[in-house]
Design a protein around this motif. Structure first.
Motif, PDB file in Angstrom:
ATOM      1  N   THR A 152     -11.331   2.849  -5.758  1.00 36.11           N
ATOM      2  CA  THR A 152     -10.466   1.662  -5.621  1.00 36.11           C
ATOM      3  C   THR A 152      -9.414   1.893  -4.548  1.00 36.11           C
ATOM      4  N   ARG A 153      -8.845   3.094  -4.530  1.00 39.28           N
ATOM      5  CA  ARG A 153      -7.834   3.431  -3.516  1.00 39.28           C
ATOM      6  C   ARG A 153      -8.429   3.327  -2.110  1.00 39.28           C
ATOM      7  N   GLU A 154      -9.604   3.917  -1.910  1.00 36.50           N
ATOM      8  CA  GLU A 154     -10.252   3.881  -0.585  1.00 36.50           C
ATOM      9  C   GLU A 154     -10.696   2.466  -0.213  1.00 36.50           C
ATOM     10  N   HIS A 155     -11.240   1.738  -1.165  1.00 37.01           N
ATOM     11  CA  HIS A 155     -11.673   0.355  -0.939  1.00 37.01           C
ATOM     12  C   HIS A 155     -10.475  -0.486  -0.476  1.00 37.01           C
TER      13      HIS A 155
ATOM     14  N   ASP B  72      -7.265  -7.377  -4.537  1.00 36.99           N
ATOM     15  CA  ASP B  72      -7.863  -7.908  -5.765  1.00 36.99           C
ATOM     16  C   ASP B  72      -8.440  -6.838  -6.687  1.00 36.99           C
ATOM     17  N   LEU B  73      -9.224  -5.928  -6.150  1.00 41.78           N
ATOM     18  CA  LEU B  73      -9.833  -4.892  -6.982  1.00 41.78           C
ATOM     19  C   LEU B  73      -8.763  -4.008  -7.626  1.00 41.78           C
ATOM     20  N   ALA B  74      -7.816  -3.559  -6.824  1.00 45.02           N
ATOM     21  CA  ALA B  74      -6.747  -2.698  -7.349  1.00 45.02           C
ATOM     22  C   ALA B  74      -5.916  -3.448  -8.384  1.00 45.02           C
TER      23      ALA B  74
ATOM     24  N   CYS C 110       6.245   6.485  -3.838  1.00 40.61           N
ATOM     25  CA  CYS C 110       7.358   6.510  -4.800  1.00 40.61           C
ATOM     26  C   CYS C 110       7.028   5.819  -6.118  1.00 40.61           C
ATOM     27  N   LYS C 111       6.153   4.801  -6.100  1.00 40.95           N
ATOM     28  CA  LYS C 111       5.779   4.085  -7.318  1.00 40.95           C
ATOM     29  C   LYS C 111       4.256   4.054  -7.471  1.00 40.95           C
ATOM     30  N   GLU C 112       3.633   5.163  -7.192  1.00 42.55           N
ATOM     31  CA  GLU C 112       2.170   5.229  -7.208  1.00 42.55           C
ATOM     32  C   GLU C 112       1.586   4.794  -8.552  1.00 42.55           C
ATOM     33  N   VAL C 113       0.631   3.868  -8.468  1.00 45.27           N
ATOM     34  CA  VAL C 113      -0.072   3.425  -9.672  1.00 45.27           C
ATOM     35  C   VAL C 113      -1.332   4.258  -9.844  1.00 45.27           C
TER      36      VAL C 113
ATOM     37  N   PHE D 168       0.840  -1.202   0.000  1.00 43.38           N
ATOM     38  CA  PHE D 168       0.000   0.000   0.000  1.00 43.38           C
ATOM     39  C   PHE D 168       0.876   1.254   0.000  1.00 43.38           C
ATOM     40  N   ALA D 169       1.877   1.276   0.883  1.00 39.20           N
ATOM     41  CA  ALA D 169       2.741   2.453   1.004  1.00 39.20           C
ATOM     42  C   ALA D 169       3.547   2.708  -0.271  1.00 39.20           C
ATOM     43  N   GLU D 170       3.948   1.638  -0.931  1.00 41.49           N
ATOM     44  CA  GLU D 170       4.809   1.775  -2.105  1.00 41.49           C
ATOM     45  C   GLU D 170       4.040   2.100  -3.387  1.00 41.49           C
TER      46      GLU D 170
END
Length: 192
Positions: A133-136, A150-152, A124-127, A115-117
């Motif tokens: 989706t982020r909140e879920h 799974d969703l992300a 630093c490697k945000e998709v 999650f942090a990465e």
């Protein structure tokens, strides 16, 4: 690929490309500091595991077929690096590894790290994920399970499938692999 770049020699005698892409290249080392173990440097594919043109053609059938082939995965990763979007594949692979973890405590630790990465805003490697989706996914971390990403992961797979995978199939890297037999047959015929 870089035929149209403006190249100049600066006062220190260093070649300088005056494009935004070059600036990204110069700063790419910052993104590579946490590279995945066993990852292949951009453009450096192991020639000993080079696929046959027939194997490479199968990659064009689906993204799944590409990702399960060791060389296909390495080729796709190298291609994504040229587009500065390898974080999508790295995230997808991290999720695959995450699903294999047996220990609940290791799972919780790995989930926080993923999650942090990749998911946290400004990581630093945000998709590229939508806010739902982020909140879920963030909520799923309250009770960590094997399926909390799974969703992300599906969303990122969908992005790769619709966006970077078709570009990979049109790339010089892929086309060279598919056409290598034709090229060697042509050179053999012309030398006879």
């Amino acid at each position: 690929m870089f035929d149209t770049l403006k190249v100049e020699l600066d006062s220190a005698g260093i070649w300088e490309r005056s494009t935004a892409k070059d600036m990204k290249n110069r700063l790419a080392f910052l993104r590579r500091r946490n590279e995945s173990p066993g990852s292949t440097p951009a453009g450096k594919l192991d020639k000993t595991m080079k696929p046959t043109p027939e194997e490479a053609l199968k990659w064009g059938e689906s993204l799944d077929k590409l990702l399960v082939h060791k060389y296909g995965l390495a080729a796709f990763r190298a291609f994504l690096r040229t587009e500065f979007s390898e974080e999508n594949l790295e995230f997808w692979l991290a999720c695959e590894d995450y699903k294999k973890i047996k220990s609940q405590s290791k799972m919780a630790s790995k989930a926080k790290k993923i999650f942090a990465e990749y998911i946290a805003i400004q990581s630093c490697k945000e998709v590229n994920l939508d806010s739902y989706t982020r909140e879920h996914t963030k909520e799923n971390l309250q009770n960590v399970t094997r399926s909390c990403f799974d969703l992300a992961q599906r969303r990122i797979y969908g992005l790769m499938e619709k966006d970077s995978y078709p570009r990979f199939l049109r790339s010089e890297l892929y086309l060279d692999l598919v056409n290598q037999k034709k090229a060697s047959a042509t050179s053999t015929a012309s030398s006879s």
